[in-house]
Design a protein around this motif. Sequence first.
Motif: not given
Length: 521
Positions: A35-45
């Motif tokens: 979930w850390v990386w999923m949130a990062t991927l979404a946050g970067s967009l």
Amino acid sequence: MIAWVMYVALVALTLSAASLAAERAAKVRRTATRWVWMATLAGSLVLPTVVATVSIRLPDAFKFGNASTSIVLRDTTSIPMPPALLDLEGAQPYATSAYVDKLLRGIWVAASVLMSLIVALGSVLLHRRKRGWSEGRLCGERVLVAPDAGPAVVGLMRSRVVVPAWLLQASKEQQQCTIAHERSHLDARDPQLVALALVLLTLMPWNPLLWWQFRRLRRAIEVDCDARVLQGGQDVGAYCETLIQVGQHQSSRIGVVPAMADSASFLELRIRHMLRKPKKWARASAAALVCASLGIAVFAAQVTPPDTGHRDANAPVVLSSDMLDSYTGSYQISPISLVAVTRAGNGLTVNISGQIAASKPFHIVPLGETRFAVEGKDAATVRFITDAGGAALRLVAYQNGRDVLDVPRIDKAAADRINDALAARIKAQKPFPGSEKALRLLLSDPDSGAGMSTDLARARTEQKATREKYLAELGPVESYAFTGVSQFGSDTYLVKRQHGTETVFLVLDEKGTLVTAFRHR
């Protein structure tokens, strides 16, 4: 467009650093990391898009005096984009033509369409491969048996476990560990998580940091799956042996679906993580890593989006007439130069007298309560510094994130004196005291800024390569002559050189310091 691309890349890089710290904290505490990386991927967009474009309209109950009830998120940021990220030998950093912007947008759209087609083609090919797989049952689980694929989970709406044929001949313990791993993927809906990540990646396929984040997400999914399998009661030794056995068979990959096998180096990392014992200071180190992660994430949210210079009078931020009127008036640059600000529709008109570099008035439109964009000028903005009551005290102009003008507001009497002084200079047609000395200093082209203002010395340093090329083409000085005072109040000299002539405009302050120097052929 280039400026926004660089801003997005900087935010994605910062969020990636925050996620590395958060992932490490999660591993120390043995909690889920995907979930850390999923949130990062979404946050970067989402983060750069929201900060750059969104304003929040507050209820009228929150309005105080002439203050606007709109909160522009970009105005809440405090870390400007570094202008040195792009330096093109005198060109304006981040500035691009409309043609280049249009071309970049076209490439972006084409890349997204191409990636969508590749994903769709991969799905079609996978569907065709599935026709050659047989139905079977392994350890009570319905599976698809493939000659050279798996173990993996395939399918989005109706996900199925696919296992390689060799697994049917493996030991019962290895079969149980494999099925437990793939069943854990199904229960956690990992195929759907990977699909969602792919959709996000398709929106911005040109960003290499998003691809790296996606890779970290896929690995985090496998690490989390290992943890769930062990929590379900599987023996850690047998499970690790199964991973090694699966890795040695090297079945063909099936796109980006959750799969048990991976590179040998990553399998080694997974095994080491499962065998690692909790450390004594795990709680303290995890807390420190979480704090570091949050701090870096806040930094990412505080990066100021660059100005694109393409806003107009129909911009979403609309200020009241009273607020716009509070910014009108005069702001002093020098004893013979000022900035006059007047109303013009939903914006302001800025007219600078006594400055040859700003010979024409320009229009500014509101981006926030005190911040304005300069129409037709990329990366140029104006901000008004106000007191507690909203009255303007100073005007600050920015170019490429750096302030190039910071002037105080003056009353009408002081503005009239400045205009009269400029008119008197033009009428008298007499040079500044020490004007010829300043000209000789300029013509000697010194490397130091002695005898010049700080701003002029800095500009000369930045323009050194361009200036040296210009002077080399003209050749050495042969003679010069004072030709009068220009309409901007600057001393004008005609300089004859070996290969041509140039006109030089100079402005000195009351101490004889060279403040402004402008030259052209």
